[in-house]
Design a protein around this motif. Sequence first.
Motif, short mmCIF file in Angstrom:
data_model
loop_
_atom_site.label_atom_id
_atom_site.label_comp_id
_atom_site.label_asym_id
_atom_site.label_seq_id
_atom_site.Cartn_x
_atom_site.Cartn_y
_atom_site.Cartn_z
N GLY A 1 -0.47 8.18 -4.32
CA GLY A 1 -1.47 8.84 -3.50
C GLY A 1 -1.17 8.73 -2.02
O GLY A 1 -0.28 8.01 -1.59
N GLY A 2 -1.96 9.44 -1.24
CA GLY A 2 -1.78 9.44 0.20
C GLY A 2 -2.30 8.16 0.83
O GLY A 2 -3.11 7.44 0.23
N VAL A 3 -1.85 7.88 2.04
CA VAL A 3 -2.25 6.67 2.76
C VAL A 3 -2.77 7.08 4.13
O VAL A 3 -2.12 7.85 4.85
CB VAL A 3 -1.07 5.70 2.93
N ASP A 4 -3.94 6.57 4.48
CA ASP A 4 -4.50 6.78 5.81
C ASP A 4 -3.94 5.67 6.71
O ASP A 4 -4.46 4.56 6.74
CB ASP A 4 -6.03 6.71 5.75
N TRP A 5 -2.86 5.98 7.43
CA TRP A 5 -2.18 4.94 8.19
C TRP A 5 -3.00 4.41 9.35
O TRP A 5 -2.87 3.24 9.72
CB TRP A 5 -0.82 5.45 8.67
N ALA A 6 -3.84 5.24 9.92
CA ALA A 6 -4.72 4.76 10.98
C ALA A 6 -5.68 3.70 10.44
O ALA A 6 -5.93 2.67 11.07
CB ALA A 6 -5.50 5.92 11.60
N ALA A 7 -6.19 3.94 9.22
CA ALA A 7 -7.09 2.97 8.59
C ALA A 7 -6.34 1.69 8.23
O ALA A 7 -6.86 0.58 8.38
CB ALA A 7 -7.73 3.58 7.35
N ARG B 1 0.84 -1.20 0.00
CA ARG B 1 0.00 0.00 0.00
C ARG B 1 0.88 1.25 0.00
O ARG B 1 0.58 2.23 -0.68
CB ARG B 1 -0.92 0.01 1.22
N ALA B 2 1.93 1.22 0.78
CA ALA B 2 2.82 2.38 0.86
C ALA B 2 3.51 2.67 -0.46
O ALA B 2 3.82 3.82 -0.78
CB ALA B 2 3.87 2.16 1.95
N ALA B 3 3.77 1.61 -1.24
CA ALA B 3 4.45 1.78 -2.52
C ALA B 3 3.52 2.32 -3.61
O ALA B 3 3.97 2.72 -4.68
CB ALA B 3 5.04 0.44 -2.98
N GLY B 4 2.21 2.34 -3.33
CA GLY B 4 1.25 2.83 -4.31
C GLY B 4 1.26 4.35 -4.39
O GLY B 4 1.89 5.04 -3.60
N PRO C 1 6.32 3.91 8.25
CA PRO C 1 5.48 3.78 7.04
C PRO C 1 5.41 5.07 6.24
O PRO C 1 5.47 5.04 5.00
CB PRO C 1 4.11 3.40 7.61
N ALA C 2 5.29 6.21 6.92
CA ALA C 2 5.18 7.49 6.22
C ALA C 2 6.45 7.79 5.43
O ALA C 2 6.40 8.21 4.27
CB ALA C 2 4.87 8.61 7.20
N ARG C 3 7.61 7.57 6.06
CA ARG C 3 8.87 7.83 5.36
C ARG C 3 9.07 6.88 4.19
O ARG C 3 9.59 7.26 3.14
CB ARG C 3 10.04 7.73 6.33
N TYR C 4 8.66 5.61 4.38
CA TYR C 4 8.78 4.66 3.29
C TYR C 4 7.92 5.09 2.10
O TYR C 4 8.35 5.05 0.94
CB TYR C 4 8.36 3.27 3.76
N ALA C 5 6.69 5.53 2.38
CA ALA C 5 5.79 5.98 1.31
C ALA C 5 6.35 7.22 0.62
O ALA C 5 6.30 7.34 -0.60
CB ALA C 5 4.41 6.28 1.88
N GLU C 6 6.92 8.14 1.39
CA GLU C 6 7.50 9.36 0.81
C GLU C 6 8.66 9.03 -0.11
O GLU C 6 8.78 9.59 -1.19
CB GLU C 6 7.98 10.29 1.93
N SER C 7 9.51 8.09 0.30
CA SER C 7 10.65 7.72 -0.55
C SER C 7 10.17 7.06 -1.83
O SER C 7 10.76 7.23 -2.89
CB SER C 7 11.60 6.80 0.21
#
Length: 260
Positions: free
Chosen positions: A218-224, A213-216, A249-255
Amino acid sequence: MLHPGRGATVISLSRHKPAVRLARIVEFYWLVRWDRRGLPAYEQKVLSHPNVHLVFEAPRAHVYGVDRSLFVRRLEGAGHVWGVKFRPGGFRPFTDRPVADLADRAVPAGEFFGPEVDRLNAGVLGGPADAAGIASFVDSFLLGRLPEPDPVVERVAAMVEHITATSELRRVDQVAEEFGVSVRRLQRLFAEYVGAAPKWVLRRARLHEAAERAAGSGGVDWAAVAADLGYADQAHFTRDFTAAVGVSPARYAESGRAEA
């Protein structure tokens, strides 16, 4: 493979089917090629699955047990590596001890397959990375050592595949109940055949989902995401992800977005 976008610019990864008769113990073959001549070394990080691999590599072939941490491979120069990804439980007939004894270890393959495996290793690495040709050689090698069918291997593989495919499974007792065994029996089966505890397999499967999901885009709702994966709260999920991957997770998605 973490940061797949970045990795795709450095390595070529392909998968290949084994001979039909090997399908009950081998999930697939994989071939990695790279060329870093004149370039800095590159480190590829992998969030491993609960599988044992037979890897043909320099200077000799190795059997890799389930890596419960973050696997890192440093690539320099140019070359290729051929791997056999066994199904969960599929390597058990080739060893005289529980597969858990191989966890987090790389053992010379000759300990399980004799000196012939190193001769095959020299052939695999000594020529071009011809997938069809290598697959044929490895097929012949493994078919000559194909063990008798073990119904427990099939059962354990089905358990792991079910865990991986079923996001709703979040506790070991749920898995035990679905397969009609006690929790203790499930733990013994996984130590003997898989090489990692059922709790680890459950958690790793959910972390793979999170990484995808993080690699996709768009933004990610991490709480969800944390709730979907069965975590009591986002903080617990973030701790698990960071411990496994090395970043939040947030940093992984940003990278990942930076790579796109």
